[in-house]
Design a protein around this motif. Structure first.
Motif, mmCIF file in Angstrom:
data_model
loop_
_atom_site.group_PDB
_atom_site.id
_atom_site.type_symbol
_atom_site.label_atom_id
_atom_site.label_comp_id
_atom_site.label_asym_id
_atom_site.label_seq_id
_atom_site.Cartn_x
_atom_site.Cartn_y
_atom_site.Cartn_z
ATOM 1 N N ARG A 6 1.363 -15.284 2.741
ATOM 2 C CA ARG A 6 0.450 -15.372 3.876
ATOM 3 C C ARG A 6 0.103 -13.998 4.432
ATOM 4 O O ARG A 6 0.833 -13.010 4.267
ATOM 5 C CB ARG A 6 0.995 -16.275 4.948
ATOM 6 N N ALA A 8 -0.696 -12.540 8.251
ATOM 7 C CA ALA A 8 -0.553 -13.029 9.632
ATOM 8 C C ALA A 8 -1.139 -12.016 10.612
ATOM 9 O O ALA A 8 -0.415 -11.390 11.384
ATOM 10 C CB ALA A 8 0.925 -13.279 9.923
ATOM 11 N N SER A 10 -2.948 -10.143 13.756
ATOM 12 C CA SER A 10 -3.154 -10.349 15.197
ATOM 13 C C SER A 10 -4.593 -9.955 15.489
ATOM 14 O O SER A 10 -4.975 -8.820 15.213
ATOM 15 C CB SER A 10 -2.216 -9.449 16.000
ATOM 16 N N GLU A 42 -2.341 -14.720 14.425
ATOM 17 C CA GLU A 42 -1.303 -14.600 15.456
ATOM 18 C C GLU A 42 -1.952 -14.169 16.774
ATOM 19 O O GLU A 42 -1.977 -12.993 17.137
ATOM 20 C CB GLU A 42 -0.225 -13.622 14.980
ATOM 21 N N TYR A 192 6.743 -12.628 19.336
ATOM 22 C CA TYR A 192 6.477 -12.498 17.899
ATOM 23 C C TYR A 192 7.621 -12.917 16.976
ATOM 24 O O TYR A 192 7.436 -13.751 16.091
ATOM 25 C CB TYR A 192 6.050 -11.043 17.604
ATOM 26 N N ARG A 210 4.645 -7.468 3.833
ATOM 27 C CA ARG A 210 3.997 -6.828 4.987
ATOM 28 C C ARG A 210 4.371 -5.353 5.029
ATOM 29 O O ARG A 210 5.108 -4.871 4.172
ATOM 30 C CB ARG A 210 4.388 -7.543 6.275
HETATM 31 N N1 GLU Z 1 0.974 -10.235 13.528
HETATM 32 C C1 GLU Z 1 1.830 -9.290 12.862
HETATM 33 C C2 GLU Z 1 1.023 -8.041 12.579
HETATM 34 O O1 GLU Z 1 -0.201 -8.103 12.577
HETATM 35 C C3 GLU Z 1 2.290 -9.942 11.577
HETATM 36 C C4 GLU Z 1 3.369 -9.262 10.880
HETATM 37 C C5 GLU Z 1 3.948 -10.165 9.802
HETATM 38 O O2 GLU Z 1 3.335 -10.199 8.725
HETATM 39 O O3 GLU Z 1 4.905 -10.829 10.076
HETATM 40 O O4 GLU Z 1 1.586 -6.983 12.406
#
Ligand code: GLU
Length: 477
Positions: A6, A8, A10, A42, A192, A210
């Motif tokens: 995935r 994710a 923000s 997110e 988070y 990530r």
């Molecule tokens: N929302 C977090 C970011 O943009 C996600 C990080 C993750 O992949 O867990 O850094």
């Protein structure tokens, strides 16, 4: 078991190249292992999240060709579920209410600073009695929920990029805040680290890929996974993208959003090709020019470097120029045609547009270079300083006069691809002027400067309405 990855993001800003590269690594690996690539937005930071940023991120992914499976999950729609898990952690004694005020935290920080210690909560409310909790609440104090972190705990995982990673519980900053402040016995908005674990588990994520800035979060998250008895995914932490000074690429480095790269004239296929090589060093790739489909066939997370990846405009430009050069001519003429449309320039025919695209493609680096480079084919270009200097100093004007007289005398009026070399040779011989000078003078007359595409090939594409005689005459005034 189905493999599930995935992204994710923000939605608190435009789609950043760092996020795009994380998306690409996830997408490539999902393709490689026949897994799914999912999106979770997110968006729980209500002050900073904006729906236009969500749109910008999804549009950017699509533009790069990073298609995803299923509908994106919106984290903000799952807050009540996150709270349910926080309650569970409270009930089993893995978490507790902490009433430390902002002022008290500030004082603690100041004290630690004086002693040269890193900020760390002292877990002062870990063992409050029922009465103490009620007293705090009756005083109107708000509370956060903290997750207990055992100082002695060793956290280990085998990172698919970095190998074994170890963290000590004592280095995680004290008991972890899971939710924002709330009054009474309420639970505030989840934060988070809690939300990400609950949602990754809900989405059955098997591989988390990530940026390395999340390594300490992973250590914290593993503890939450264990406390909730969730199955751990495999973790991979990719190196950050660095600027030319070796610092993390940031907004101060001018161009960081995918939109800006598109608007500057980079092709999606060159940008994604370039991004894949930012940190990834394949053992078995045949070339540096590969589509994301080709890359996905040989992509291994273990081929990603641990060290930061320096961003290089030179390399990106080279890749973009290669994609333009190798692009099918009809496709390129259509892309360039959009720039002409924006400028209000109308090509006389489709055939002409294709010929011009073929002529320009070897010297283009960015798509928008097509504007400057094709301008002389639509308008009479102004003579630039370097052109003027050349005409004044290097027999340029004399050369143009001779060519003009020739065209008038022989009544040809027009230079043609077929006769150009013969005419230049003849004038050069009779008047003892170097062919190079004659050609450069003509270049100034047609392009207004000393650069531009091949001159002889260009002649058939110059518009009749701005005749060769007119182009040459205006340089002689
Ligand atoms: N929302 C977090 C970011 O943009 C996600 C990080 C993750 O992949 O867990 O850094």
């Amino acid at each position: 078991m189905e493999k599930r990855l995935r992204l994710a993001p923000s939605p608190t800003g435009l789609f950043h190249i760092g996020t795009a590269r994380t998306a690409l690594f996830n997408w490539l690996y999902a393709q490689k292992i026949g897994g799914k690539f999912l999106i979770r937005i997110e968006d729980t930071d209500f002050h900073r999240s904006k729906s236009e940023y969500t749109k910008n991120i999804l549009d950017g992914l699509q533009w790069l060709g990073l298609t995803w499976d299923d509908e994106p999950v919106k984290q903000s729609e799952r807050i009540s579920i996150h709270k349910k898990y926080i309650k569970k952690l409270l009930e089993c004694g893995a978490a507790y209410r902490c009433f430390t005020t902002e002022n008290e935290i500030h004082e603690l920080r100041e004290e630690q600073k004086k002693k040269g210690l890193p900020p760390k909560h002292d877990n002062r409310h870990r063992n409050l009695s029922k009465d103490e909790i009620e007293t705090f609440i009756s005083q109107g104090r708000t509370s956060v929920i903290r997750f207990k972190i055992d100082e002695k705990k060793q956290i280990r995982w085998v990172d698919q990029i970095r190998g074994e990673i170890q963290w000590q519980g004592k280095d995680l900053g004290g008991d972890l805040v899971l939710s924002r402040r709330a009054k009474g016995f309420e639970i505030g908005d989840p934060l988070y680290n809690l939300a990400v674990v609950v949602d990754d588990n809900f989405m059955n994520i098997t591989h988390v890929v990530r940026g390395e800035d999340h390594i300490s979060n992973t250590a914290k998250q593993i503890l939450i996974y264990e406390a909730l008895d969730f199955k751990l995914p495999k973790f991979s932490h990719a190196p950050l993208i660095l600027n030319s000074e070796g610092k993390k690429l940031s907004k101060r480095d001018c161009v960081t959003s995918i939109d800006e790269f598109r608007d500057m004239g980079y092709l999606p296929e060159s940008l994604s090709n370039y991004m894949a090589f930012l940190g990834w060093s394949p053992k078995s790739a045949k070339s540096e020019l590969l589509s994301i489909q080709e890359i996905s066939e040989v992509f291994e997370l273990s081929d990603i470097n641990k060290a930061g990846a320096k961003f290089s405009w030179e390399k990106l430009n080279w890749i973009n120029s290669q994609y333009i050069k190798n692009m099918e001519s009809i496709k390129l003429s259509k892309i360039i045609g959009k720039y002409w449309d924006d400028m209000g320039w109308k090509p006389p025919s489709q055939e002409w547009a294709i010929k011009l695209a073929i002529l320009l493609r070897d010297s283009m680096i960015l798509l928008k270079d097509a504007i400057d480079q094709s301008k002389p084919f639509f308008l009479l270009p102004p003579i630039q300083k370097e052109g003027k200097d050349f005409l004044e100093n290097k027999d340029g004007k004399v050369s143009l006069k001779l060519i003009l007289n020739y065209l008038i005398e022989k009544n040809t009026g027009k230079l043609q691809k077929e006769n150009a070399h013969a005419i230049i040779n003849e004038i050069s011989k009779i008047h003892n002027i170097k062919k190079g000078i004659l050609m450069k003078s003509l270049r100034v007359a047609f392009f207004g400067c000393l650069s531009g595409p091949d001159l002889v090939q260009s002649w058939e594409l110059f518009s009749e309405s701005k005749s060769d005689i007119l182009r040459i005459k205006r340089c002689l005034n």
